[in-house]
Design a protein around this motif. Structure first.
Motif, PDB file in Angstrom:
ATOM      1  N   PHE A  45     -11.303  -1.074 -45.731  1.00  0.00           N
ATOM      2  CA  PHE A  45     -10.875  -2.443 -46.053  1.00  0.00           C
ATOM      3  C   PHE A  45     -10.624  -2.455 -47.558  1.00  0.00           C
ATOM      4  N   VAL A  46     -11.683  -2.354 -48.335  1.00  0.00           N
ATOM      5  CA  VAL A  46     -11.612  -2.132 -49.781  1.00  0.00           C
ATOM      6  C   VAL A  46     -12.842  -1.336 -50.184  1.00  0.00           C
ATOM      7  N   LEU A  93     -17.008  -5.509 -50.397  1.00  0.00           N
ATOM      8  CA  LEU A  93     -18.007  -6.301 -49.689  1.00  0.00           C
ATOM      9  C   LEU A  93     -18.070  -7.710 -50.267  1.00  0.00           C
ATOM     10  N   GLY A  94     -17.911  -7.829 -51.593  1.00  0.00           N
ATOM     11  CA  GLY A  94     -17.873  -9.154 -52.208  1.00  0.00           C
ATOM     12  C   GLY A  94     -16.718  -9.988 -51.688  1.00  0.00           C
ATOM     13  N   ILE A  95     -15.544  -9.360 -51.570  1.00  0.00           N
ATOM     14  CA  ILE A  95     -14.371 -10.067 -51.051  1.00  0.00           C
ATOM     15  C   ILE A  95     -14.604 -10.503 -49.609  1.00  0.00           C
ATOM     16  N   ALA A 114     -16.806   0.488 -38.883  1.00  0.00           N
ATOM     17  CA  ALA A 114     -16.823  -0.088 -40.224  1.00  0.00           C
ATOM     18  C   ALA A 114     -18.161   0.192 -40.905  1.00  0.00           C
ATOM     19  N   ARG A 115     -18.131   0.286 -42.220  1.00  0.00           N
ATOM     20  CA  ARG A 115     -19.335   0.531 -43.006  1.00  0.00           C
ATOM     21  C   ARG A 115     -19.387  -0.452 -44.172  1.00  0.00           C
ATOM     22  N   PHE A 116     -20.544  -1.129 -44.295  1.00  0.00           N
ATOM     23  CA  PHE A 116     -20.715  -2.181 -45.289  1.00  0.00           C
ATOM     24  C   PHE A 116     -21.840  -1.813 -46.249  1.00  0.00           C
ATOM     25  N   GLY A 117     -21.613  -1.960 -47.555  1.00  0.00           N
ATOM     26  CA  GLY A 117     -22.691  -1.682 -48.487  1.00  0.00           C
ATOM     27  C   GLY A 117     -22.251  -1.733 -49.928  1.00  0.00           C
ATOM     28  N   ILE A 118     -23.243  -1.611 -50.814  1.00  0.00           N
ATOM     29  CA  ILE A 118     -23.006  -1.540 -52.255  1.00  0.00           C
ATOM     30  C   ILE A 118     -23.921  -0.435 -52.784  1.00  0.00           C
ATOM     31  N   PRO A 119     -23.492   0.830 -52.701  1.00  0.00           N
ATOM     32  CA  PRO A 119     -24.375   1.961 -53.005  1.00  0.00           C
ATOM     33  C   PRO A 119     -24.475   2.302 -54.487  1.00  0.00           C
ATOM     34  N   ILE A 120     -24.521   1.294 -55.337  1.00  0.00           N
ATOM     35  CA  ILE A 120     -24.504   1.535 -56.779  1.00  0.00           C
ATOM     36  C   ILE A 120     -25.774   2.212 -57.292  1.00  0.00           C
ATOM     37  N   ALA A 121     -26.867   2.129 -56.548  1.00  0.00           N
ATOM     38  CA  ALA A 121     -28.105   2.768 -57.000  1.00  0.00           C
ATOM     39  C   ALA A 121     -27.993   4.289 -57.007  1.00  0.00           C
TER      40      ALA A 121
END
Length: 258
Positions: A62-63, A114-116, A129-136
């Motif tokens: 998606f993005v 994910l923010g969008i 689909a895969r959702f996340g924010i793996p910034i760590a």
């Protein structure tokens, strides 16, 4: 000539925005963010538009977040604050759109993606689909308080911390069980499922739907505290600058906590 990074098409009362950088997993450039803002303006200014749909080109994403090149010139924590303010301008504008908004998600929906998706009213997703924010485990940065609020609002504190602390990517099934995804479908059924949801929305009372959207938006934003001190500390850290430099070369980062 290269294809446009963002495609915007109107058909039968539906305005469709396609993030069109499939080779980069549709990672967002500033031009794409601004194009999304302009699409939101169009959705609200054109009386013929009744639904706004967002989707990614190709089958992989998606993005997949903001293009990392946008961070290359950051030199201090204040750059992080300015960045998050720019992102909030776009994300909040999408949340403010008067007509129902639908995110059709296949593949990666991570970081800024994910923010969008989080500010859209409904999310239709494939099982893959895969959702996340793996910034760590990637850049070592953080989110704005606005984006933390979105995650907590949708997932609750426990799932939000699980996603962020373990840098987890939730599957389509997990996102659906959490209530984040409104409708789950097989990989080859995303367009059909999205069309079905859109047709339902086109048949409903616009003002009733607007009132529901507006009420939910006001409740969420009423509880957001200031968080610039958090963003300043993290984006100004040695860890963040080291991770940005290492990202392009795929080198591991030895996190220092400073």
């Amino acid at each position: 000539m290269d294809d446009p990074e963002l495609l915007v098409d109107a058909d039968g009362g539906v305005l469709t925005v396609t993030f069109n950088r499939p080779r980069q997993r549709n990672a967002m450039t500033w031009g794409m963010y601004e194009g999304l803002y302009e699409a939101c303006e169009r959705a609200d200014s054109d009386d013929e538009i009744r639904v706004l749909v967002l989707k990614g080109a190709g089958e992989k994403a998606f993005v997949a977040g903001t293009d990392i090149g946008q961070f290359a010139e950051f030199s201090s924590g204040s750059d992080g604050v300015a960045y998050e303010e720019k992102i909030a301008r776009i994300v909040n504008r999408l949340e403010d759109v008067d007509v129902p908004t639908v995110a059709a998600v296949q593949g990666f929906c991570v970081g800024g993606g994910l923010g969008i998706a989080s500010v859209c009213d409904l999310r239709i997703a494939t099982r893959s689909a895969r959702f996340g924010i793996p910034i760590a485990r990637t850049l070592g940065n953080c989110l704005s308080m606005n984006n933390y609020s979105l995650l907590i609002n949708h997932l609750g504190p426990a799932r939000t911390l699980d996603m962020l602390l373990r840098a987890r990517l939730f599957s389509g099934e997990e996102a659906a069980s959490a209530g984040f995804v409104a409708e789950l479908c097989d990989d080859d059924q995303l367009q059909t499922a999205t069309d079905g949801v859109v047709q339902t929305l086109l048949g409903h009372a616009p003002l009733s739907m607007w009132a529901a959207k507006e009420a939910v938006r006001r409740v969420r934003r009423a509880t957001i505290p200031d968080g610039d001190d958090i963003v300043t500390r993290v984006f100004g850290s040695e860890d963040f600058h080291t991770a940005v430099a290492a990202f392009a070369t795929k080198q591991p980062v030895a996190w220092q906590g400073r």
